[in-house]
Enzyme design. Structure first.
Site, PDB file in Angstrom:
ATOM      1  N   PHE A 180       0.801  -1.227   0.000  1.00  0.00           N
ATOM      2  CA  PHE A 180       0.000   0.000   0.000  1.00  0.00           C
ATOM      3  C   PHE A 180       0.838   1.284   0.000  1.00  0.00           C
ATOM      4  O   PHE A 180       0.324   2.350  -0.283  1.00  0.00           O
ATOM      5  CB  PHE A 180      -0.820   0.063   1.301  1.00  0.00           C
ATOM      6  N   SER A 240      -2.667  -6.821  -6.532  1.00  0.00           N
ATOM      7  CA  SER A 240      -2.567  -5.605  -5.699  1.00  0.00           C
ATOM      8  C   SER A 240      -3.071  -5.936  -4.309  1.00  0.00           C
ATOM      9  O   SER A 240      -3.763  -6.931  -4.107  1.00  0.00           O
ATOM     10  CB  SER A 240      -3.437  -4.493  -6.276  1.00  0.00           C
ATOM     11  N   ASP A 241      -2.753  -5.073  -3.352  1.00  0.00           N
ATOM     12  CA  ASP A 241      -3.440  -5.217  -2.078  1.00  0.00           C
ATOM     13  C   ASP A 241      -4.829  -4.600  -2.241  1.00  0.00           C
ATOM     14  O   ASP A 241      -5.130  -3.904  -3.218  1.00  0.00           O
ATOM     15  CB  ASP A 241      -2.655  -4.586  -0.931  1.00  0.00           C
ATOM     16  N   PHE A 242      -5.658  -4.830  -1.250  1.00  0.00           N
ATOM     17  CA  PHE A 242      -7.086  -4.510  -1.341  1.00  0.00           C
ATOM     18  C   PHE A 242      -7.340  -3.021  -1.625  1.00  0.00           C
ATOM     19  O   PHE A 242      -7.007  -2.162  -0.805  1.00  0.00           O
ATOM     20  CB  PHE A 242      -7.756  -4.891  -0.025  1.00  0.00           C
TER      21      PHE A 242
END
Ligand code: NOJ
Length: 717
Positions: free
Chosen positions: A226, A257-259
């Site tokens: 992030f 990707s991260d959330f």
């Protein structure tokens, strides 16, 4: 399927279908029927059920029965068939073992691997295909809540732990994902999701090392992080995502990707529109977008208008299909789902035993003035907010259930086969002020021979989005401990925490401190075994214990300064002026990296080197005698550290280069060997080469990073 067939699948897809292959939505509830009901965050993107079923992968997993029935109905019906379920299986699926930080303290890669295999087996039988683990972000700042998910402050050891986890996941039949790439652990002041500013050298030598080490075990996926790195969000960092990960390291798996991180390119002030978020992310090498719908909304148009090449899109889609193929899902979308086996392995006695062993090996005995182990005949009073608390399984506990965990009280009572006097005393809540339970607790303590107080930090005060500015045990509990101390009885503290907590205020009032982290399902049983000496503590902390929040970040592999203090003391006490450090605090941590006591004692002696000079390309061998000089059998982890005394780039005061965990019977002695290679001495030199420089080195061996024997050797041409 072979690669040709997979490519054909890709070329048969429309642009919209391709974009959906690269889109992963979270599904928090899937009903038992084949027609699933989507709830939760999916609604945000305006995603209906039909669209969901056309995405390439799903975040979260139902249970095995639902997974099977969904896959059955989906079979052959859409381009998305088959699709994998991906879940955060971080330290267990249903049988929860201690948090990764605690697992790392075991210094036992075989055990770490076995636990990961157990988690993977339970998960795969229940329909999970991929886990978002291991997390190998370097954890140097205890304020950062996510240190509980990693393996601590040492880059070499983090890599070893990550590798063991990957091997275990693969043995258990699931794919895995190394995260959070890259540098996330350096978040400023430990504030979650925050900025990182890391020089290239610092990145390569410390922050990137563990991710790279993990590649050796061929993880299927990487997750981007992030954070901003040097002013750019990772998803905008072609240098990291493409030049380094893909080209230099040759990683060819899926990058997810991260959330919500793709959408957050806007929040970061990096991309002005959703369309640009999609363009930047795909161009930086991201394959799957997790948790937002920017790809689905904009990629088809970006390709149609020639802004993004279809080739790039196809490359990403092919990677996703290759992952499914590797999982064997084209032949059998439910290859590993096995309800009967799941029911046999889930929470099995052998799984619980493994998890219990991890509690016994990962807990760290920080202090013991001879009160531990407890005698079974001793009259104890069990108090504190965690003494009969089930919420000790840790954050990110997969599908673990709180009520399935064993509390300390339950563990102790089952070991002693009798009830023990218990009072909670106070709550674990951070801002709690209610002291009304103190008196009852004091009352039972007054009647006991000794007090066992279970204190610390609640499992939801660490983990994602749970940073803390004050890392001490909450105030109400500190007050409680003081009141217990005033009773003048031997006081044992069993401390729970997802990070090394600041213990300096209470340390002197305790006769023993057993640090049990967040121990998981078998917590109470493992702790009881340790308290009563059925197991001998052997865990070694993989993060330095700061004395106070003000010391964070603090780590052993740091640099010296031009003005080191002569004595480690607050300047206001020592009178030492103009020296490195604080007026009001020590420089050293309360307990250093690698520290942990046993119920027995070990002595290191006769430290030898096969030669004092080492020629390039050759090896020398160090050895030391290690003797169990105590009265009990036990494990010791001998740790080898090296310090390059003078170099073109200043080297850390010590760096862990190897270790050996040895079992010694009382009175037994063994010689421990360590081979020094040129490779170990390499670093990124001033000229940018990864090389060893000739000259003097210090070699240390000991049971922690502070108390070591030392010798010298030289690297020569
Ligand atoms: C956000 C977390 O940062 C990451 O570690 C996790 O894997 C994803 N959410 C998915 O749950």
């Amino acid at each position: 399927m072979n690669i040709k067939e997979l490519k054909k699948l890709v070329s048969d897809m429309s642009l919209e279908e391709k974009a959906l292959q690269l889109t992963q939505y979270p599904v928090y509830e899937l009903d038992e029927k084949t027609e699933a009901v989507v709830t939760g965050l999916c609604d945000l993107g305006g995603i209906d059920r039909e669209v969901l079923w056309r995405t390439g992968t799903i975040l979260n997993a139902p249970n095995g029965e639902t997974a099977q029935s969904i896959r059955k109905t989906r079979r052959g019906k859409g381009i998305a068939d088959p699709f994998p379920f991906m879940l955060d299986v971080i330290h267990g699926y249903r049988t929860i073992y201690p948090v990764p930080l605690a697992m790392a303290c075991t210094f036992n890669t075989a055990l770490i691997e076995d636990c990961a295999e157990l988690a993977a087996t339970e998960a795969s039988c229940d329909g999970v295909d991929v886990t978002f683990s291991p997390m190998v972000d370097l954890g140097r700042d205890a304020r950062w809540g996510r240190v509980m998910e990693g393996a601590g402050e040492d880059p070499y050891w983090s890599g070893e732990v990550g590798k063991a986890m990957i091997r275990g996941y693969h043995r258990g039949g699931i794919a895995c994902c190394v995260k959070h790439f890259a540098g996330y652990g350096a978040a400023e002041a430990g504030r979650e999701y925050n900025t990182t500013d890391i020089s290239e050298r610092n990145l390569r030598e410390y922050y990137l090392r563990a991710y790279r080490a993990c590649l050796k075990e061929q993880p299927e996926m990487f997750m981007s992080s992030f954070n901003l790195l040097n002013g750019k969000p990772i998803l905008g960092h072609k240098e990291i995502m493409l030049d380094l990960l893909r080209k230099e390291w040759g990683f060819n798996g899926v990058v997810i990707s991260d959330f919500g991180a793709v959408e957050e390119l806007y929040e970061h002030g990096y991309c002005e529109t959703g369309r640009d978020c999609a363009r930047v992310a795909i161009e930086s090498g991201l394959d799957i977008e997790m948790g937002s719908s920017v790809y689905a909304s904009y990629l088809p148009e970006l390709v149609r208008t020639g802004v993004v090449s279809e080739e790039r899109l196809d490359e990403a889609v092919l990677r996703v299909l290759e992952l499914k193929n590797k999982l064997g899902m084209y032949e059998n979308p439910d290859r590993f789902t096995d309800i009967q086996k799941r029911d046999e392995v889930t929470l099995s006695e052998s799984g619980r035993a493994l998890s219990r062993r991890a509690v016994e090996e990962g807990s760290v005995l920080l202090k013991n003035d001879g009160v531990l182990p407890l005698k079974e005949s001793a009259k104890i009073a069990l108090v504190g907010p965690f003494a009969d608390e089930h919420e000790i399984i840790g954050n990110w506990a997969g599908k673990g259930r709180i009520e399935e965990s064993v509390t300390v009280k339950e563990g102790v009572e089952s070991l002693l086969q009798k009830n023990v006097p218990y009072e909670r005393g106070c709550s674990w809540k951070l801002f709690e002020t209610d002291e009304s339970g103190f008196e009852e607790a004091e009352h039972i303590c007054a009647q006991a021979d000794m007090i066992v107080a279970c204190v610390g930090e609640h499992m939801m005060n660490s983990g994602e989005a749970h940073s803390r500015a004050d890392i001490r045990i909450p105030e109400i509990q500190r007050k409680f401990i003081m009141r217990l101390h005033e009773l003048e009885k031997p006081l044992v503290l069993v401390v729970f925490g997802g990070r090394p907590l600041g213990l300096s205020e209470i340390e002197e009032f305790a006769d023993a401190i057993l640090y049990v982290w967040q121990p998981g399902t078998e917590g109470g049983n493992g702790i009881a075994n340790l308290l009563y000496g059925k197991a001998t503590p052997c865990g070694k902390t993989v993060m330095s214990f700061p004395r106070s929040s003000g010391q964070c970040p603090i780590y052993y592999n740091c640099f010296t300064t031009g003005r080191p203090k002569k004595q480690d003391m607050p300047s206001a006490l020592s009178g030492e002026e103009w020296r490195t450090g604080y007026d009001d605090e020590y420089n050293s941590p309360l307990y250093p990296f690698g520290y942990g006591l046993s119920y027995t004692e070990f002595e290191y002696s006769d430290f030898k080197l096969s030669a004092a000079k080492m020629k390039r390309g050759e090896k020398i061998v160090a050895s030391v005698k290690l003797k169990n000089v105590g009265k009990r059998d036990g494990y010791e982890t001998a740790q080898w550290y090296i310090h390059d005394l003078f170099a073109s780039i200043v080297r850390p005061v010590k760096e862990l280069k190897g270790y050996e965990k040895i079992f010694l019977k009382a009175g037994e002695e063994k010689r421990v060997y360590f081979e020094i290679t040129e490779e170990m001495l390499k670093f990124y030199t001033d000229g940018g080469k990864y090389a060893a420089e000739t000259g003097a080195f210090e070699l240390y061996v000991g049971g922690n990073s502070r108390d070591c024997l030392k010798t010298n050797f030289e690297l020569v041409d």
